[in-house]
Design a protein around this motif. Sequence first.
Motif, PDB file in Angstrom:
ATOM      1  N   ALA A   1      -6.023   3.948  -0.458  1.00  0.00           N
ATOM      2  CA  ALA A   1      -5.241   3.987   0.752  1.00  0.00           C
ATOM      3  C   ALA A   1      -4.820   5.375   1.027  1.00  0.00           C
ATOM      4  CB  ALA A   1      -4.077   3.437   0.199  1.00  0.00           C
ATOM      5  N   ARG A   2      -4.636   6.092   1.910  1.00  0.00           N
ATOM      6  CA  ARG A   2      -3.705   7.642   2.057  1.00  0.00           C
ATOM      7  C   ARG A   2      -2.818   7.271   3.774  1.00  0.00           C
ATOM      8  NH1 ARG A   2      -8.961  10.768   3.789  1.00  0.00           N
ATOM      9  NH2 ARG A   2      -9.140  10.624   6.045  1.00  0.00           N
ATOM     10  N   GLU A   3      -2.572   8.583   3.840  1.00  0.00           N
ATOM     11  CA  GLU A   3      -1.960   8.696   5.150  1.00  0.00           C
ATOM     12  C   GLU A   3      -2.034   9.711   5.853  1.00  0.00           C
ATOM     13  OE1 GLU A   3       2.788   8.817   6.421  1.00  0.00           O
ATOM     14  OE2 GLU A   3       1.867   9.495   4.727  1.00  0.00           O
TER      15      GLU A   3
ATOM     16  N   ASN B   1       0.084   7.297  10.136  1.00  0.00           N
ATOM     17  CA  ASN B   1      -0.585   6.277  10.003  1.00  0.00           C
ATOM     18  C   ASN B   1      -0.910   5.846   8.098  1.00  0.00           C
ATOM     19  OD1 ASN B   1      -0.016   5.258  12.161  1.00  0.00           O
ATOM     20  ND2 ASN B   1      -1.795   6.244  13.166  1.00  0.00           N
ATOM     21  N   LEU B   2      -0.609   5.048   7.606  1.00  0.00           N
ATOM     22  CA  LEU B   2      -1.731   5.106   6.765  1.00  0.00           C
ATOM     23  C   LEU B   2      -2.945   4.077   7.124  1.00  0.00           C
ATOM     24  CD1 LEU B   2      -0.669   3.989   3.570  1.00  0.00           C
ATOM     25  CD2 LEU B   2      -0.310   2.434   4.252  1.00  0.00           C
ATOM     26  N   GLN B   3      -4.187   3.928   5.983  1.00  0.00           N
ATOM     27  CA  GLN B   3      -5.687   4.199   6.352  1.00  0.00           C
ATOM     28  C   GLN B   3      -6.107   3.569   4.856  1.00  0.00           C
ATOM     29  OE1 GLN B   3      -7.652   7.809   7.458  1.00  0.00           O
ATOM     30  NE2 GLN B   3      -7.625   6.651   9.589  1.00  0.00           N
TER      31      GLN B   3
ATOM     32  N   LEU C   1       0.885  -1.448  -0.012  1.00  0.00           N
ATOM     33  CA  LEU C   1       0.144   0.328   0.103  1.00  0.00           C
ATOM     34  C   LEU C   1       0.791   1.111  -0.250  1.00  0.00           C
ATOM     35  CD1 LEU C   1      -2.518  -1.180   2.664  1.00  0.00           C
ATOM     36  CD2 LEU C   1      -2.902  -0.726   0.647  1.00  0.00           C
ATOM     37  N   ARG C   2       0.591   2.595  -0.654  1.00  0.00           N
ATOM     38  CA  ARG C   2       1.195   3.853  -0.946  1.00  0.00           C
ATOM     39  C   ARG C   2       0.187   4.748  -0.563  1.00  0.00           C
ATOM     40  NH1 ARG C   2       4.481   0.313  -0.064  1.00  0.00           N
ATOM     41  NH2 ARG C   2       6.595  -0.490  -1.506  1.00  0.00           N
ATOM     42  N   PRO C   3       0.449   5.802  -0.054  1.00  0.00           N
ATOM     43  CA  PRO C   3      -0.721   6.755   0.291  1.00  0.00           C
ATOM     44  C   PRO C   3      -0.894   7.740  -0.760  1.00  0.00           C
ATOM     45  CG  PRO C   3       1.229   7.006   2.010  1.00  0.00           C
ATOM     46  CD  PRO C   3       1.912   6.372   0.637  1.00  0.00           C
ATOM     47  N   GLU C   4      -2.113   7.800  -1.238  1.00  0.00           N
ATOM     48  CA  GLU C   4      -3.572   8.244  -1.818  1.00  0.00           C
ATOM     49  C   GLU C   4      -2.620   7.321  -3.297  1.00  0.00           C
ATOM     50  OE1 GLU C   4      -4.608  10.668  -0.817  1.00  0.00           O
ATOM     51  OE2 GLU C   4      -2.631  10.668   0.595  1.00  0.00           O
TER      52      GLU C   4
ATOM     53  N   VAL D   1      -2.484  -2.144   9.344  1.00  0.00           N
ATOM     54  CA  VAL D   1      -2.713  -1.295   8.438  1.00  0.00           C
ATOM     55  C   VAL D   1      -3.983  -0.545   9.511  1.00  0.00           C
ATOM     56  CG1 VAL D   1      -4.304  -2.399   6.772  1.00  0.00           C
ATOM     57  CG2 VAL D   1      -3.410  -0.189   6.059  1.00  0.00           C
TER      58      VAL D   1
END
Length: 97
Positions: free
Chosen positions: A76-78, A82-84, A6-9, A51
């Motif tokens: 996914a976003r930060e 924290n990654l959500q 997973l990566r933000p945005e 996560v």
Amino acid sequence: MKAKELRPESKVDVIELTIREKGTARDFSSRTGSTGKVCDAKAVDEEGTEVSVSLWNEEIDRVQANDRIRITNGWAREWRGNLQVSAGRFGKLEVLK
């Protein structure tokens, strides 16, 4: 997809997670004026990578601790470091049990 990928945005095609714990639901109001409830949960994938999962409105009642869930077409976003992940408005969250 695995939690470590997973990566933000980024878009989440399909991820399966086990909910470890669920926080307290809280009310929110968006910039567009819509209101609802949101709840943060902690989850792990099959490799044990943790996560955060954002549960929205009716998802809060459907998902319980120890449930296995599948998120399809989510995001996914930060948030606060924290990654959500979340199904969001256009994705789908299924409880697999």
